[in-house]
Motif scaffolding. Structure first.
Motif, short mmCIF file in Angstrom:
data_model
loop_
_atom_site.label_atom_id
_atom_site.label_comp_id
_atom_site.label_asym_id
_atom_site.label_seq_id
_atom_site.Cartn_x
_atom_site.Cartn_y
_atom_site.Cartn_z
N GLY A 124 3.89 36.49 -3.34
CA GLY A 124 2.48 36.10 -3.29
C GLY A 124 1.72 36.60 -2.09
N ALA A 125 2.25 37.62 -1.40
CA ALA A 125 1.56 38.13 -0.21
C ALA A 125 0.19 38.71 -0.54
CB ALA A 125 2.42 39.19 0.49
N GLY A 126 0.02 39.14 -1.79
CA GLY A 126 -1.26 39.72 -2.19
C GLY A 126 -2.41 38.74 -2.19
N ASP A 127 -2.10 37.44 -2.15
CA ASP A 127 -3.17 36.44 -2.08
C ASP A 127 -3.00 35.53 -0.87
OD1 ASP A 127 -5.57 35.38 -3.19
OD2 ASP A 127 -4.44 33.63 -3.89
N SER A 128 -2.27 36.01 0.11
CA SER A 128 -2.03 35.23 1.33
C SER A 128 -3.20 35.38 2.29
CB SER A 128 -0.74 35.71 2.01
OG SER A 128 -0.68 35.30 3.35
N ASP A 129 -3.74 34.27 2.77
CA ASP A 129 -4.80 34.33 3.78
C ASP A 129 -4.33 35.07 5.02
OD1 ASP A 129 -6.58 33.03 2.16
OD2 ASP A 129 -6.69 31.20 3.36
N ASN A 130 -3.06 34.86 5.39
CA ASN A 130 -2.54 35.53 6.59
C ASN A 130 -2.59 37.04 6.43
OD1 ASN A 130 -1.94 33.09 7.76
ND2 ASN A 130 0.22 33.12 7.25
#
Length: 242
Positions: A124-130
Motif C-alpha cells: 500500500g505504499a502507493g497511497d501512503s501519506d509518508n
C-alpha cells in the motif's frame, strides 16, 4: 549470418521502454507542474521509491523540503503582515505537514507515476501519506533544480493556493486546543497512548487513544505517532464540543 541480421532487425524495431517511460513522465510533469522538464531524469528519480533497485527520491526530498519551507515562509510573511511570529509558525506548520504534501501529490496525479517495488506496492505504499509527502517534496526539489527559485516559489503558491486561502483564522493545533480545553474546565491534562502499530516500515499505521482522566477518550489512526495523536485530539475535542 541470417540469425545475426534477424537479431539486429528485431532490436531496431523493439521500443526503448526506458525512453518511452521517461517521455511519459515528461509529458505528465509539463501538465501537472506547468513547465516542460529540462532535466527529466530528476523527475523520474523524484518518483522512485527505495523499494526499487534504482536511484531514489531521498536526496531530492531533502532539497525540496527546504525549498518548500522557504517558499511558504516567504509567502506567509507577505500575506499576513500584521501577524506575530507565533501566528505565522502555526500557519506554516499546518501547511507543510506530510499529510498536506500527500494531498497535493494526489491532486496533481502523482500516484500512477510512482516507481515502487512489488512488495512496497502490495503493502500500500502507493497511497501512503509518508511516501506521497516525500515524493511531493522531491518533485519540488527537481523543479527547483530545473527552473530556479522564482519558478519553484510560483509553483508552491499555485499548488497550495486554495489551502492558504482556506486559513481565514490562525489554525490552532488540535493537541494545543485540547490542552487549553482541559485547563479551562479544570480537568487533568490530556494523555496519549499507542493502542496499535501495524504495517511495513515504509507505510506504518499507528492507532492512538487520547484521554482526559475518566471523563472521555477517543481513538484515531495515522501514518505516524504524531499524526495519530493529532487526529485523536481532534476527535476528542469534537466529542467534548470544544
Amino acid at each position: 549470418m541470417a540469425a545475426a541480421v534477424d537479431m539486429v532487425q528485431r532490436r531496431a524495431v523493439e521500443p526503448d521502454w526506458g525512453r518511452l517511460l521517461n517521455d511519459a513522465i515528461a509529458r505528465w510533469v509539463a501538465d501537472a507542474l506547468g513547465r516542460a522538464p529540462i532535466r527529466p531524469d530528476d523527475y523520474a528519480r523524484a518518483l522512485t521509491h527505495g523499494s526499487t533497485a534504482h536511484a531514489t527520491y531521498e536526496r531530492l526530498e531533502f532539497l525540496g523540503d527546504r525549498v518548500l519551507g522557504l517558499a511558504m515562509a516567504e509567502w506567509l510573511y507577505e500575506r499576513f503582515p500584521a501577524e506575530s511570529e507565533g501566528a505565522l509558525s502555526k500557519r506554516f506548520n499546518a501547511l507543510v505537514t506530510g499529510a498536506v504534501c500527500a494531498d497535493v501529490a494526489r491532486a496533481i496525479g502523482v500516484v500512477p507515476h510512482l516507481r515502487l517495488g512489488k512488495q512496497a506496492r502490495d503493502d500500500g505504499a502507493g497511497d501512503s501519506d509518508n511516501v506521497l509527502g516525500d515524493v511531493m517534496e522531491a518533485l519540488i526539489g527537481a523543479f527547483y533544480l530545473d527552473h530556479g527559485h522564482d519558478a519553484a516559489r510560483d509553483l508552491v503558491r499555485r499548488l497550495w493556493g486554495t489551502r492558504i486561502d482556506a486559513q481565514v483564522r490562525v489554525p490552532r493545533h488540535p493537541k494545543s486546543a485540547l490542552q487549553e480545553w482541559a485547563a479551562a474546565n479544570n480537568r487533568r491534562p490530556p494523555e496519549y497512548s499507542i493502542v496499535d502499530k501495524s504495517g511495513p516500515g515504509h507505510a506504518p499505521r499507528f492507532t492512538v487513544r487520547a484521554t482526559i482522566g475518566r471523563l472521555a477518550s477517543a481513538e484515531a489512526t495515522g501514518t505516524s505517532k504524531q499524526e495519530a495523536e493529532t487526529a485523536a485530539a481532534l476527535a476528542l475535542l469534537a466529542q467534548l464540543g470544544g
